[in-house]
Design an enzyme around this catalytic site. Structure first.
Site, PDB file in Angstrom:
ATOM      1  N   CYS A 150       8.943 -10.487   6.099  1.00 15.59           N
ATOM      2  CA  CYS A 150       8.310 -10.278   4.711  1.00 15.59           C
ATOM      3  C   CYS A 150       8.344 -11.463   3.878  1.00 15.59           C
ATOM      4  CB  CYS A 150       9.137  -9.018   3.820  1.00 15.59           C
ATOM      5  SG  CYS A 150      10.712  -9.448   3.900  1.00 15.59           S
TER       6      CYS A 150
ATOM      7  N   GLU B 161      10.750  -2.771  -1.933  1.00 13.49           N
ATOM      8  CA  GLU B 161      10.952  -4.063  -1.340  1.00 13.49           C
ATOM      9  C   GLU B 161       9.870  -4.062  -0.562  1.00 13.49           C
ATOM     10  OE1 GLU B 161      13.662  -6.089  -1.477  1.00 13.49           O
ATOM     11  OE2 GLU B 161      14.881  -4.935  -2.782  1.00 13.49           O
TER      12      GLU B 161
ATOM     13  N   ARG C  15       0.926  -1.296   0.135  1.00 12.86           N
ATOM     14  CA  ARG C  15      -0.038  -0.152  -0.112  1.00 12.86           C
ATOM     15  C   ARG C  15       0.892   1.124  -0.013  1.00 12.86           C
ATOM     16  NH1 ARG C  15      -1.823   3.689   3.707  1.00 12.86           N
ATOM     17  NH2 ARG C  15      -0.659   2.712   5.420  1.00 12.86           N
TER      18      ARG C  15
HETATM   19  P1  NAD Z   1       4.550   0.419   6.042  1.00 10.72           P
HETATM   20  O1  NAD Z   1       4.443   0.476   4.574  1.00 10.72           O
HETATM   21  O2  NAD Z   1       3.377   0.632   6.875  1.00 10.72           O
HETATM   22  O3  NAD Z   1       5.475   1.309   6.555  1.00 10.72           O
HETATM   23  C1  NAD Z   1       6.829   1.514   6.069  1.00 10.72           C
HETATM   24  C2  NAD Z   1       7.424   2.835   6.251  1.00 10.72           C
HETATM   25  O4  NAD Z   1       6.415   3.779   5.543  1.00 10.72           O
HETATM   26  C3  NAD Z   1       7.365   3.514   7.544  1.00 10.72           C
HETATM   27  O5  NAD Z   1       8.479   4.100   7.507  1.00 10.72           O
HETATM   28  C4  NAD Z   1       6.357   4.407   7.617  1.00 10.72           C
HETATM   29  O6  NAD Z   1       6.595   5.379   8.559  1.00 10.72           O
HETATM   30  C5  NAD Z   1       5.869   4.879   6.217  1.00 10.72           C
HETATM   31  N1  NAD Z   1       4.614   5.103   5.937  1.00 10.72           N
HETATM   32  C6  NAD Z   1       3.387   4.266   6.533  1.00 10.72           C
HETATM   33  N2  NAD Z   1       2.356   5.035   5.797  1.00 10.72           N
HETATM   34  C7  NAD Z   1       2.759   6.008   5.225  1.00 10.72           C
HETATM   35  C8  NAD Z   1       2.130   7.043   4.190  1.00 10.72           C
HETATM   36  N3  NAD Z   1       0.932   6.843   4.167  1.00 10.72           N
HETATM   37  N4  NAD Z   1       2.715   7.794   3.282  1.00 10.72           N
HETATM   38  C9  NAD Z   1       4.056   7.843   3.530  1.00 10.72           C
HETATM   39  N5  NAD Z   1       4.842   6.860   4.095  1.00 10.72           N
HETATM   40  C10 NAD Z   1       4.182   6.204   4.986  1.00 10.72           C
HETATM   41  O7  NAD Z   1       5.104  -1.172   6.397  1.00 10.72           O
HETATM   42  P2  NAD Z   1       5.568  -1.814   7.620  1.00 10.72           P
HETATM   43  O8  NAD Z   1       4.319  -2.103   8.486  1.00 10.72           O
HETATM   44  O9  NAD Z   1       6.675  -1.039   8.726  1.00 10.72           O
HETATM   45  O10 NAD Z   1       6.168  -3.321   7.373  1.00 10.72           O
HETATM   46  C11 NAD Z   1       5.343  -4.092   6.882  1.00 10.72           C
HETATM   47  C12 NAD Z   1       5.281  -4.553   5.481  1.00 10.72           C
HETATM   48  O11 NAD Z   1       6.657  -4.479   5.050  1.00 10.72           O
HETATM   49  C13 NAD Z   1       4.946  -5.904   5.158  1.00 10.72           C
HETATM   50  O12 NAD Z   1       4.051  -5.800   4.084  1.00 10.72           O
HETATM   51  C14 NAD Z   1       6.170  -6.707   4.768  1.00 10.72           C
HETATM   52  O13 NAD Z   1       5.857  -7.752   3.944  1.00 10.72           O
HETATM   53  C15 NAD Z   1       6.868  -5.387   4.289  1.00 10.72           C
HETATM   54  N6  NAD Z   1       8.412  -5.761   4.058  1.00 10.72           N
HETATM   55  C16 NAD Z   1       9.271  -6.001   2.860  1.00 10.72           C
HETATM   56  C17 NAD Z   1      10.447  -6.151   3.207  1.00 10.72           C
HETATM   57  C18 NAD Z   1      11.218  -6.497   1.939  1.00 10.72           C
HETATM   58  O14 NAD Z   1      12.347  -6.664   2.104  1.00 10.72           O
HETATM   59  N7  NAD Z   1      10.614  -6.817   0.696  1.00 10.72           N
HETATM   60  C19 NAD Z   1      10.930  -6.471   4.432  1.00 10.72           C
HETATM   61  C20 NAD Z   1      10.417  -5.956   5.271  1.00 10.72           C
HETATM   62  C21 NAD Z   1       8.843  -5.951   5.404  1.00 10.72           C
END
Ligand code: NAD
Length: 476
Positions: free
Chosen positions: A252, A218, A199
């Site tokens: 993830c 990622e 998202r």
């Molecule tokens: P998230 O997308 O909620 O948040 C990630 C970052 O985005 C945070 O720093 C947050 O402050 C920022 N953010 C949140 N909402 C935002 C918005 N509306 N606008 C701009 N920035 C915003 O993700 P999370 O909950 O921290 O992590 C979980 C997700 O990440 C899972 O889907 C997981 O699969 C994925 N993930 C992927 C990898 C990979 O290497 N591919 C690794 C770890 C986690």
């Protein structure tokens, strides 16, 4: 309060301008200077191992040994690889010259992208910020890091660690939530590196597109584990249980759900029971008391998981193990579900918690269509001893990465690119791939003394046409 939080953070544009002013100097840094920076970063991490463990314990009760294995070790491996190879990576890569361009020679120059933004998630809040940072520094960039606001202790530690190693006009940490992130996304960074949900990945991709900047995304998704009839069940169950319940499923690339043939479902459940007992204790009480099972990050995610579990069970799924929850502690027991319908709530989104649904197939041929009908996964696991059947599953599907007869480990080999595909991400990193992610590949062709092509310049006389015919006959 909400309005107060939305007040722009004046430090952000100021930091960005200072890094922009510094980016040409950092671009000119030599391999030895970059190695020195990476060594300072490594030493600073080694000096703070206890603080890193304490921060992650305070954030979500993660065991110190698990922090060592899954947060610190991967960073040290990336650092070692970059320190050892950055001289080689930076060297222009000569490429072959086609005969039509005889007299020239060409090479790819690896230029830093410039000023880059690294946005981190909460689930591995140290590693998933530091590993991309290592690659960005090796490639000669200035970096602003935005750690997750959900892991406040780790975020504070990153501020102190980075402040101790780098001047702010080279690497700086900006703390905050989506408000600060939106403010950062409005700036014309040269590259956006985002780890997090699909998202928010979309929001970052839109921002990068507005700036016509490159990005690495990622992201996440549902990563299936396919168990073929030729698989050895005890080792399969142990490796699936490890990959699923490390970090309490908040990984993830955790196996999200399992596909097994109908006839082997119960045997797999028994093997998983035994594996989970071995990892975290024999009884529900033992597992709840295990110091090795971390907690769910926050109440929102706890509520989401509990509702997903309750709704799936009320729609007919059986709880084979676990199922217990404790809101106060944000504890969810390692849980195995069978009788899960493909349209159950637990199959509608990435689980990201310690719940493992098992679905069955009649024939392995059903597996690839089932997986490809859904979003392209970040990881896909296949278990079995029959190579032809394993290859058929790999050939019939796509995924960011695949591990055969184990889980998670493809992430740990820095000689493999790590990344997703489509909704699970775009671009990749780790090792040399990380260096490339943070570099622009600049094509440089040099004209030598011998210049044959000028024979094709205007005016286009009969002699030029004859030359062209000769070139085509010989070289095309
Ligand atoms: P998230 O997308 O909620 O948040 C990630 C970052 O985005 C945070 O720093 C947050 O402050 C920022 N953010 C949140 N909402 C935002 C918005 N509306 N606008 C701009 N920035 C915003 O993700 P999370 O909950 O921290 O992590 C979980 C997700 O990440 C899972 O889907 C997981 O699969 C994925 N993930 C992927 C990898 C990979 O290497 N591919 C690794 C770890 C986690």
């Amino acid at each position: 309060m909400a309005e107060a939080a939305a007040v722009p953070n004046a430090r952000i544009p100021e930091l960005f301008s200072r890094q922009r002013a510094n980016r040409a100097a950092v671009k000119r840094s030599t391999a030895s200077q970059r190695v020195a920076k990476l060594e300072r970063l490594r030493d600073a991490i080694l000096a703070r191992e206890q603080q890193i463990c304490a921060a992650l314990y305070a954030d979500f009760r993660k065991a110190a040994t698990e922090v060592e294995i899954s947060e610190i070790l991967p960073c040290l491996v990336e650092l070692r690889d970059a320190i050892k190879h950055v001289h080689k990576w930076m060297r222009p890569a000569r490429v072959a010259t086609p005969m039509t361009l005889a007299g020239t020679h060409s090479a790819i120059h690896y230029e830093p992208r410039g000023v880059v933004l690294i946005i981190g998630p909460w689930n591995y809040p140290f590693q998933l910020v530091i590993a991309p940072l290592v690659a960005a520094i090796a490639a000669g960039n200035c970096v602003i890091i935005k750690p997750s606001e959900l892991t406040a202790h780790t975020s504070k530690l990153l501020v102190e660690l980075i402040g101790a190693v780098f001047a702010e006009d080279e690497v700086a940490v900006v703390e905050g939530d989506h408000v600060e992130t939106q403010q950062l996304l409005a700036l014309p960074f040269d590259h956006f590196f985002f780890t997090g949900s699909t998202r928010v990945g979309r929001i970052v991709a839109e921002a990068a597109a507005r700036h016509l900047a490159s990005s690495t995304l990622e992201l996440g998704g549902k990563s299936p584990a396919v168990v073929d009839d030729s698989a050895d069940l005890p080792s399969t169950a142990r490796r699936i249980a490890w990959g699923k319940f490390v970090n309490s499923g908040q990984t993830c690339i955790a196996p999200d759900y399992v596909l097994v043939s109908e006839g082997r479902e119960q045997a797999l459940v028994e093997a998983l029971r035994a594996a989970i007992a071995q990892l975290y204790g024999d009884s529900e009480a033992d597992r709840r008391g295990s110091p090795d099972l971390c907690r769910i990050i926050n109440a929102r995610n706890f509520d989401r998981l509990k509702k997903m579990l309750d709704d799936t069970v009320s729609q007919g799924a059986r709880v084979e193990l676990g199922g217990g929850t404790d809101a106060q502690e944000r504890y969810i027991a390692p849980t195995i579900l069978t009788g899960v319908r493909p349209d159950a709530p637990v199959m509608a989104e990435e689980i990201f918690g310690p719940i493992l649904p098992i679905l069955t197939y009649k024939s392995l041929d059903e597996v690839a269509p089932f997986i490809t009908a859904r979003d392209k996964p970040l990881a896909l696991y296949v278990f079995g001893e029959d190579e032809a059947r394993i290859d058929a599953v790999i050939a019939g599907t796509t995924a960011g990465g695949t591990c055969v007869n184990n889980t998670l480990l493809h992430f740990a080999n820095h000689n493999l690119p790590f990344g997703g595909v489509g909704p699970s991400g775009s671009g990749n990193y780790h090792g040399m791939f990380g260096f490339k992610a943070f570099s622009h590949e600049r094509a440089v062709l040099r004209q030598g003394r011998v210049d044959l092509l000028n024979q094709l310049y205007p005016p286009y006389t009969r002699k030029v046409s004859k030359m062209l015919g000769w070139v085509r006959r010989l070289f095309t």
